[in-house]
Design an enzyme around this catalytic site. Structure first.
Site, PDB file in Angstrom:
ATOM      1  CG  PHE A 133       4.791  -9.517  -5.433  1.00 41.00           C
ATOM      2  CD1 PHE A 133       5.637  -9.839  -4.378  1.00 41.00           C
ATOM      3  CD2 PHE A 133       3.795  -8.568  -5.211  1.00 41.00           C
ATOM      4  CE1 PHE A 133       5.486  -9.241  -3.131  1.00 41.00           C
ATOM      5  CE2 PHE A 133       3.640  -7.965  -3.971  1.00 41.00           C
ATOM      6  CZ  PHE A 133       4.497  -8.305  -2.928  1.00 41.00           C
ATOM      7  CB  THR A 162       5.241   0.013  -2.421  1.00 38.73           C
ATOM      8  OG1 THR A 162       6.059  -0.466  -1.344  1.00 38.73           O
ATOM      9  CG2 THR A 162       6.030  -0.035  -3.717  1.00 38.73           C
ATOM     10  CE  LYS A 204       4.593  -2.970   8.704  1.00 36.43           C
ATOM     11  NZ  LYS A 204       3.683  -1.810   8.841  1.00 36.43           N
ATOM     12  CE  LYS A 241      -2.401   0.799   3.727  1.00 39.37           C
ATOM     13  NZ  LYS A 241      -1.886  -0.476   4.221  1.00 39.37           N
ATOM     14  CD1 TRP A 296       9.107  -3.270  -4.232  1.00 42.79           C
ATOM     15  CD2 TRP A 296       9.681  -4.545  -5.993  1.00 42.79           C
ATOM     16  NE1 TRP A 296      10.156  -4.074  -3.835  1.00 42.79           N
ATOM     17  CE2 TRP A 296      10.528  -4.864  -4.897  1.00 42.79           C
ATOM     18  CE3 TRP A 296       9.862  -5.216  -7.198  1.00 42.79           C
ATOM     19  CZ2 TRP A 296      11.525  -5.829  -4.984  1.00 42.79           C
ATOM     20  CZ3 TRP A 296      10.849  -6.177  -7.291  1.00 42.79           C
ATOM     21  CH2 TRP A 296      11.668  -6.479  -6.192  1.00 42.79           C
ATOM     22  CG  PHE A 314      -3.676  -2.906   9.084  1.00 43.27           C
ATOM     23  CD1 PHE A 314      -2.533  -3.629   8.766  1.00 43.27           C
ATOM     24  CD2 PHE A 314      -3.793  -2.412  10.369  1.00 43.27           C
ATOM     25  CE1 PHE A 314      -1.534  -3.858   9.705  1.00 43.27           C
ATOM     26  CE2 PHE A 314      -2.795  -2.627  11.316  1.00 43.27           C
ATOM     27  CZ  PHE A 314      -1.673  -3.345  10.982  1.00 43.27           C
ATOM     28  CB  ALA A 350      -5.061   0.998  10.705  1.00 47.22           C
ATOM     29  NE  ARG A 397      -0.416   4.672   8.151  1.00 51.48           N
ATOM     30  CZ  ARG A 397      -0.525   3.373   8.387  1.00 51.48           C
ATOM     31  NH1 ARG A 397      -0.937   2.947   9.548  1.00 51.48           N
ATOM     32  NH2 ARG A 397      -0.207   2.494   7.456  1.00 51.48           N
TER      33      ARG A 397
END
Length: 559
Positions: free
Chosen positions: A385, A77, A109, A75, A413, A305, A277, A98
């Site tokens: 991906f 990215t 993470k 998200k 990405w 999220f 969140a 954020r």
């Protein structure tokens, strides 16, 4: 599979512009900013107030996602890459994100500033301390905690019941050993023993308040409204009664100012505030978002999220308080995550599995339905991906088209802004479509009505059960006059339900509310479901084990 550079390697090779140059793209002068080194700055509140009066708002684009899985959705990215792509198309665009919490960075993470060629930089600084905002929030919070125990020790003039203190301490680290503690041990000189605990700093109501406050005076007023606990006869006690709200606001005098950095392609990026969140409202500060809207023609922001948490709270809490009306939504999905929602184990996600993907698509379909309830034009972004097959990508695209939703492949990405141009063009088309933005519920509804509306319409619950404790809480909150506030649901991010094991699109489930708290300073009620933790723990192998620094100050292993 080809070898890929790590996020930190890519970030350290970036050619950054001095932050004064980044600010100038937004019409901000050197006098409008306070430098934190060469590549970070805070925006002075005087400049913010001036721009609120002088400038019209740009267009606001919200990035949200399907229910997250360990496979990743991207998200942040996508948010960064879309901002870069829109600038490549000649659109004056900024992103608003954020701030990362140190706990997850050191825990499971890793870094939290985008990924690949769509990152915000300086990446190490943003992930590690940044401009000190979260530390300031932590010390302001803990000042109030210290004042509570000191008040009890010094005679307890307010008649606070030590067993009904609702305000825990905080630290910005995943430390499960601090979840439940006893303070005041060691004799009367150390205060009165009582049960207490720690939350992670980003779960603090002070963080939520900072992100919703508009100016120092509003901040101070909200801090004073924090309900710290109850007296022996059940009266709620507010922070202002301990007379430290002014000192707390003083500690936050710099933290309230939005931070300005840039992306790998030098797109301006506001990064400010970071409430979780799944236990708070999951959005960056109102101040940063409004500032971005006054300085850029297009603003891409995110909410934490999945759309059942971040987007729902962005609309019903942040937009309600800030009088914001979003112009478009980008809903991020990946083939990998959808296959997990369809029952594929994480170790098998590189294998093509169209049946599982088709089953997992139900999760995306539910989130599409949810976004439509708010009346905002939408584009689904398929975050590609390297292991995705063409058949998988085609299946997602075909299903979105069947549902009448615009869809675009996002390769941000791997390719940065260039890989987001298809998405950017679709978003620009969506911005030209009519919108009919509306909130899901009226804040004047009863607490039960608001919870039921979110649970049934957004999560898909068949029924909501309130425990005896939750019923007592609702009765008390209603009697105290706190019932006419928006509801902030504390729920697992892993499922649309309150059971993290129920992937895909659960149906016919019953959601249980076990407790309801008031965050009076933030201005919302928190309904707790399931086993949502306000203090995470470190995994068996924390990310911190991979982070290192050499003699030249070069950091490695952050992500």
């Amino acid at each position: 599979m080809a070898d890929y550079k790590s996020d930190i390697e890519i970030a350290q090779e970036a050619k950054l512009e001095k932050v004064e140059e980044v600010a100038s793209k937004l019409g901000l002068s050197r006098e409008d900013i306070e430098l934190y080194g060469d590549y970070k700055a805070k925006i002075k509140l005087e400049a913010y107030r001036r721009l609120l009066e002088e400038k019209e708002n740009g267009k606001l684009i919200l990035t949200t996602a399907i229910s997250p899985t360990p496979a990743g959705e991207g998200k942040s990215t996508t948010t960064v890459g879309l901002g870069q792509a829109m600038n490549r198309l000649g659109k004056n665009t900024a992103v608003a994100l954020r701030e990362p919490s140190l706990g997850p960075c050191m825990g499971i993470k890793g870094g939290a500033a985008g990924g690949g060629y769509s990152q915000v930089v300086p990446m190490e600084d943003i992930n590690l301390h940044f401009t000190g905002d979260i530390h300031a929030i932590g010390i302001a919070h803990n000042l109030l905690s210290a004042a509570i125990d000191n008040h009890i020790k010094q005679g307890n003039e307010l008649d606070l019941d030590p067993t009904k203190i609702a305000f825990k301490r905080v630290v910005d680290m995943n430390d499960r050993a601090l979840r439940e503690i006893v303070v005041g041990l060691g004799g009367t000189a150390n205060g009165q023993p009582r049960q207490d605990g720690y939350m992670i700093t980003v779960a603090s109501e002070v963080m939520a308040i900072l992100c919703l406050a508009e100016g120092i005076l509003d901040l101070k007023k909200r801090l004073g409204k924090i309900v710290i606990g109850y007296t022996y006869d059940g009266r709620p006690v507010e922070a202002k009664e301990l007379k430290v709200a002014g000192a707390m606001a003083a500690l936050l005098k710099d933290a309230i100012k939005p931070n300005l950095v840039q992306t790998l392609e030098n797109t301006p990026a506001f990064i400010h505030g970071g409430p979780f969140a799944n236990i708070a409202h999951g959005c960056n500060s109102i101040t940063a978002t409004k500032l971005a809207l006054k300085t850029a023609d297009y603003v891409v922001t995110e909410a934490g999220f999945g759309a059942d948490l971040g987007a729902e709270k962005f609309f019903n809490i942040k937009c309600r308080f800030a009088d914001l009306s979003p112009d478009a939504v980008v809903l991020v999905a990946t083939a990998r995550a959808l296959k997990m929602h369809g029952g594929v184990a994480k170790g098998d996600l590189t294998e093509e599995n169209l049946n599982a993907l088709a089953t997992g698509m139900e999760n995306l379909e539910k989130h599409i339905e949810n976004v439509k309830k708010f009346g905002v034009p939408m584009v689904v972004a398929i975050n590609e991906f390297p292991t995705d097959t063409q058949a998988e990508l085609d299946l997602i695209r075909e299903r979105c088209e069947e549902l009448g939703v615009e869809v675009a492949l996002s390769q941000v990405w791997a390719k940065g802004g260039e890989g987001g141009e298809e998405l950017a063009k679709k978003v620009l088309e969506a911005l030209d479509k009519p919108k009919d933005f509306k909130l899901l519920y009226d804040a004047e509804d009863s607490i039960e009505e608001k919870v039921n509306k979110v649970a049934k319409e957004i999560y898909g619950a068949a029924k909501v059960n309130f425990t005896s404790q939750a019923k007592k809480d609702i009765e008390q909150l209603t009697a105290d006059g706190f019932d006419k506030m928006p509801i902030c649901m504390a729920k697992t991010q892993s499922s649309l339900s309150d059971n993290p094991a129920l992937l895909g699109r659960p149906r016919g489930f019953e959601l249980t509310v076990r407790k309801v708290n008031v965050s009076a300073g933030a201005g919302f009620l928190v309904a707790l479901t399931g086993a949502v933790l306000t203090m995470p723990g470190l995994p068996k192998k924390p990310s911190a084990e991979d982070i290192d620094i050499d003699g030249d100050g070069k950091i490695t292993g952050l992500f």
